[in-house]
Design a protein around this motif. Structure first.
Motif, PDB file in Angstrom:
ATOM      1  N   PHE A 175     -15.656   0.713  -2.842  1.00 14.60           N
ATOM      2  CA  PHE A 175     -15.452   2.015  -3.465  1.00 14.60           C
ATOM      3  C   PHE A 175     -14.939   3.029  -2.451  1.00 14.60           C
ATOM      4  O   PHE A 175     -13.979   3.756  -2.714  1.00 14.60           O
ATOM      5  CB  PHE A 175     -16.767   2.489  -4.096  1.00 14.60           C
ATOM      6  CG  PHE A 175     -16.593   3.609  -5.067  1.00 14.60           C
ATOM      7  CD1 PHE A 175     -15.972   3.406  -6.279  1.00 14.60           C
ATOM      8  CD2 PHE A 175     -17.068   4.875  -4.767  1.00 14.60           C
ATOM      9  CE1 PHE A 175     -15.816   4.442  -7.189  1.00 14.60           C
ATOM     10  CE2 PHE A 175     -16.917   5.920  -5.661  1.00 14.60           C
ATOM     11  CZ  PHE A 175     -16.289   5.702  -6.874  1.00 14.60           C
ATOM     12  N   SER A 176     -15.550   3.063  -1.280  1.00 12.48           N
ATOM     13  CA  SER A 176     -15.113   4.024  -0.271  1.00 12.48           C
ATOM     14  C   SER A 176     -13.695   3.712   0.211  1.00 12.48           C
ATOM     15  O   SER A 176     -12.903   4.622   0.466  1.00 12.48           O
ATOM     16  CB  SER A 176     -16.087   4.083   0.905  1.00 12.48           C
ATOM     17  OG  SER A 176     -16.167   2.846   1.552  1.00 12.48           O
ATOM     18  N   SER A 177     -13.353   2.445   0.308  1.00 15.43           N
ATOM     19  CA  SER A 177     -12.001   2.055   0.711  1.00 15.43           C
ATOM     20  C   SER A 177     -10.973   2.523  -0.318  1.00 15.43           C
ATOM     21  O   SER A 177      -9.912   3.041   0.044  1.00 15.43           O
ATOM     22  CB  SER A 177     -11.936   0.537   0.878  1.00 15.43           C
ATOM     23  OG  SER A 177     -10.620   0.133   1.131  1.00 15.43           O
ATOM     24  N   ARG A 178     -11.297   2.368  -1.590  1.00  9.63           N
ATOM     25  CA  ARG A 178     -10.381   2.817  -2.652  1.00  9.63           C
ATOM     26  C   ARG A 178     -10.235   4.334  -2.645  1.00  9.63           C
ATOM     27  O   ARG A 178      -9.146   4.863  -2.825  1.00  9.63           O
ATOM     28  CB  ARG A 178     -10.858   2.323  -4.015  1.00  9.63           C
ATOM     29  CG  ARG A 178     -10.611   0.848  -4.197  1.00  9.63           C
ATOM     30  CD  ARG A 178     -10.661   0.349  -5.629  1.00  9.63           C
ATOM     31  NE  ARG A 178     -11.253   1.211  -6.599  1.00  9.63           N
ATOM     32  CZ  ARG A 178     -12.350   0.922  -7.301  1.00  9.63           C
ATOM     33  NH1 ARG A 178     -12.984  -0.207  -7.121  1.00  9.63           N
ATOM     34  NH2 ARG A 178     -12.808   1.764  -8.196  1.00  9.63           N
ATOM     35  N   TRP A 179     -11.351   5.056  -2.434  1.00 14.52           N
ATOM     36  CA  TRP A 179     -11.275   6.508  -2.369  1.00 14.52           C
ATOM     37  C   TRP A 179     -10.455   6.949  -1.163  1.00 14.52           C
ATOM     38  O   TRP A 179      -9.654   7.882  -1.257  1.00 14.52           O
ATOM     39  CB  TRP A 179     -12.680   7.126  -2.309  1.00 14.52           C
ATOM     40  CG  TRP A 179     -13.156   7.493  -3.678  1.00 14.52           C
ATOM     41  CD1 TRP A 179     -14.051   6.830  -4.428  1.00 14.52           C
ATOM     42  CD2 TRP A 179     -12.717   8.608  -4.466  1.00 14.52           C
ATOM     43  NE1 TRP A 179     -14.208   7.448  -5.639  1.00 14.52           N
ATOM     44  CE2 TRP A 179     -13.397   8.551  -5.685  1.00 14.52           C
ATOM     45  CE3 TRP A 179     -11.811   9.643  -4.259  1.00 14.52           C
ATOM     46  CZ2 TRP A 179     -13.216   9.478  -6.696  1.00 14.52           C
ATOM     47  CZ3 TRP A 179     -11.634  10.574  -5.277  1.00 14.52           C
ATOM     48  CH2 TRP A 179     -12.327  10.489  -6.466  1.00 14.52           C
ATOM     49  N   HIS A 180     -10.636   6.301  -0.052  1.00 15.74           N
ATOM     50  CA  HIS A 180      -9.866   6.630   1.137  1.00 15.74           C
ATOM     51  C   HIS A 180      -8.369   6.458   0.854  1.00 15.74           C
ATOM     52  O   HIS A 180      -7.555   7.332   1.178  1.00 15.74           O
ATOM     53  CB  HIS A 180     -10.292   5.756   2.325  1.00 15.74           C
ATOM     54  CG  HIS A 180      -9.454   5.954   3.537  1.00 15.74           C
ATOM     55  ND1 HIS A 180      -9.571   7.056   4.349  1.00 15.74           N
ATOM     56  CD2 HIS A 180      -8.447   5.210   4.056  1.00 15.74           C
ATOM     57  CE1 HIS A 180      -8.688   6.991   5.330  1.00 15.74           C
ATOM     58  NE2 HIS A 180      -7.991   5.870   5.171  1.00 15.74           N
ATOM     59  N   GLN A 181      -8.015   5.335   0.251  1.00 16.68           N
ATOM     60  CA  GLN A 181      -6.613   5.083  -0.066  1.00 16.68           C
ATOM     61  C   GLN A 181      -6.064   6.113  -1.059  1.00 16.68           C
ATOM     62  O   GLN A 181      -4.942   6.576  -0.935  1.00 16.68           O
ATOM     63  CB  GLN A 181      -6.409   3.668  -0.604  1.00 16.68           C
ATOM     64  CG  GLN A 181      -4.957   3.279  -0.755  1.00 16.68           C
ATOM     65  CD  GLN A 181      -4.181   3.372   0.554  1.00 16.68           C
ATOM     66  OE1 GLN A 181      -4.605   2.841   1.581  1.00 16.68           O
ATOM     67  NE2 GLN A 181      -3.051   4.069   0.539  1.00 16.68           N
ATOM     68  N   PHE A 182      -6.879   6.492  -2.027  1.00 14.22           N
ATOM     69  CA  PHE A 182      -6.473   7.509  -3.002  1.00 14.22           C
ATOM     70  C   PHE A 182      -6.171   8.830  -2.297  1.00 14.22           C
ATOM     71  O   PHE A 182      -5.136   9.456  -2.557  1.00 14.22           O
ATOM     72  CB  PHE A 182      -7.591   7.703  -4.046  1.00 14.22           C
ATOM     73  CG  PHE A 182      -7.348   8.837  -4.987  1.00 14.22           C
ATOM     74  CD1 PHE A 182      -6.438   8.726  -6.018  1.00 14.22           C
ATOM     75  CD2 PHE A 182      -8.032  10.036  -4.822  1.00 14.22           C
ATOM     76  CE1 PHE A 182      -6.205   9.788  -6.895  1.00 14.22           C
ATOM     77  CE2 PHE A 182      -7.807  11.104  -5.684  1.00 14.22           C
ATOM     78  CZ  PHE A 182      -6.893  10.976  -6.718  1.00 14.22           C
ATOM     79  N   ILE A 183      -7.045   9.237  -1.396  1.00 12.78           N
ATOM     80  CA  ILE A 183      -6.833  10.501  -0.671  1.00 12.78           C
ATOM     81  C   ILE A 183      -5.572  10.415   0.200  1.00 12.78           C
ATOM     82  O   ILE A 183      -4.784  11.352   0.245  1.00 12.78           O
ATOM     83  CB  ILE A 183      -8.091  10.854   0.150  1.00 12.78           C
ATOM     84  CG1 ILE A 183      -9.229  11.195  -0.797  1.00 12.78           C
ATOM     85  CG2 ILE A 183      -7.817  11.999   1.122  1.00 12.78           C
ATOM     86  CD1 ILE A 183     -10.591  11.316  -0.146  1.00 12.78           C
ATOM     87  N   VAL A 184      -5.381   9.285   0.866  1.00 13.25           N
ATOM     88  CA  VAL A 184      -4.177   9.107   1.686  1.00 13.25           C
ATOM     89  C   VAL A 184      -2.936   9.216   0.811  1.00 13.25           C
ATOM     90  O   VAL A 184      -1.961   9.890   1.168  1.00 13.25           O
ATOM     91  CB  VAL A 184      -4.220   7.753   2.438  1.00 13.25           C
ATOM     92  CG1 VAL A 184      -2.873   7.401   3.031  1.00 13.25           C
ATOM     93  CG2 VAL A 184      -5.302   7.773   3.508  1.00 13.25           C
ATOM     94  N   ASP A 185      -2.952   8.586  -0.345  1.00 13.28           N
ATOM     95  CA  ASP A 185      -1.811   8.625  -1.263  1.00 13.28           C
ATOM     96  C   ASP A 185      -1.540  10.046  -1.762  1.00 13.28           C
ATOM     97  O   ASP A 185      -0.391  10.472  -1.879  1.00 13.28           O
ATOM     98  CB  ASP A 185      -2.030   7.692  -2.445  1.00 13.28           C
ATOM     99  CG  ASP A 185      -1.990   6.226  -2.061  1.00 13.28           C
ATOM    100  OD1 ASP A 185      -1.562   5.912  -0.933  1.00 13.28           O
ATOM    101  OD2 ASP A 185      -2.416   5.394  -2.898  1.00 13.28           O
ATOM    102  N   VAL A 186      -2.577  10.797  -2.052  1.00 18.16           N
ATOM    103  CA  VAL A 186      -2.424  12.159  -2.545  1.00 18.16           C
ATOM    104  C   VAL A 186      -1.857  13.062  -1.454  1.00 18.16           C
ATOM    105  O   VAL A 186      -0.961  13.873  -1.703  1.00 18.16           O
ATOM    106  CB  VAL A 186      -3.771  12.709  -3.082  1.00 18.16           C
ATOM    107  CG1 VAL A 186      -3.695  14.218  -3.321  1.00 18.16           C
ATOM    108  CG2 VAL A 186      -4.172  11.996  -4.361  1.00 18.16           C
ATOM    109  N   VAL A 187      -2.352  12.911  -0.242  1.00 22.06           N
ATOM    110  CA  VAL A 187      -1.904  13.743   0.862  1.00 22.06           C
ATOM    111  C   VAL A 187      -0.443  13.452   1.206  1.00 22.06           C
ATOM    112  O   VAL A 187       0.331  14.354   1.515  1.00 22.06           O
ATOM    113  CB  VAL A 187      -2.821  13.556   2.114  1.00 22.06           C
ATOM    114  CG1 VAL A 187      -2.230  14.219   3.346  1.00 22.06           C
ATOM    115  CG2 VAL A 187      -4.199  14.092   1.820  1.00 22.06           C
ATOM    116  N   ASN A 188      -0.082  12.182   1.141  1.00 22.86           N
ATOM    117  CA  ASN A 188       1.308  11.811   1.445  1.00 22.86           C
ATOM    118  C   ASN A 188       2.166  12.102   0.265  1.00 22.86           C
ATOM    119  O   ASN A 188       3.257  12.200   0.143  1.00 22.86           O
ATOM    120  CB  ASN A 188       1.396  10.336   1.835  1.00 22.86           C
ATOM    121  CG  ASN A 188       0.696  10.067   3.160  1.00 22.86           C
ATOM    122  OD1 ASN A 188       0.628  10.951   4.004  1.00 22.86           O
ATOM    123  ND2 ASN A 188       0.187   8.873   3.319  1.00 22.86           N
TER     124      ASN A 188
END
Length: 188
Positions: A175-188
């Protein structure tokens, strides 16, 4: 399914009206299953607008072949013991967002009966991991519970499915890995 001569339906949440526990309590007195004794175990403290004496009084007024028990609030090892003692988990909420107790039940390999509100259907795959019904509809809850009782042979595989889905999608590292990836995608 857990070993034992009785089927144990479990509820674990606060004892607030919107959590639908009174729906399950009412249905517990109406459901029929002649092949095995059914027990309904409720875990949760009195919620907003509820008092312990009125809840206790409702449980004491129950009658019939199906036994009902209110154990009060549980946490820590007592909470774990509660889940381990269940054969199936039921969350009859009238309103929810994404209840963590559903994920907890999945982590204990339990099949689930839940109202189809909020994001519950994101976690509970109807027919694969459990059954969903119309929130607040006691007749539909009774129907779904009796349907589940007719499919006892599927409970173990449903519980295993829920455990696997929990580990693949909701365990902390995933779950934390998916959230991390989501935040990275949003920021980029």
């Amino acid at each position: 399914m857990r070993a034992g001569s009785k089927l144990r339906v479990g509820y674990l949440s606060s004892m607030e009206d919107l959590k639908g526990w009174a729906d399950l309590l009412t249905v517990s007195q109406r459901v029929e299953y002649p092949l095995k004794e059914i027990e309904f175990h409720f875990y949760g403290g009195s919620g907003v607008g509820e008092d312990t004496d009125s809840i206790r009084s409702l449980f004491e007024s129950c009658d019939g072949a199906n036994k009902v028990y209110w154990h009060g609030a549980v946490s820590g090892s007592a909470k774990s013991k509660a889940f381990l003692g269940m054969d199936i988990f039921c969350l009859p909420s009238h309103t929810e967002a994404f209840p963590l107790v559903i994920l907890e039940a999945m982590s204990y390999s339990l099949p689930i009966i839940a109202s189809n509100v909020g994001a519950i259907s994101d976690a509970v795959d109807s027919c694969r991991g459990g059954w969903l019904y119309r929130a607040g509809d006691r007749d539909d809850l009774k129907h779904v519970l009796e349907e589940a009782l007719e499919q006892l042979d599927k409970w173990e595989s449903m519980g295993e499915y829920n455990r696997s889905k929990f580990e693949e999608e909701y365990a902390m590292e995933k779950f934390s890995s998916r959230w991390h990836q989501f935040i990275v995608d949003v920021v980029n």
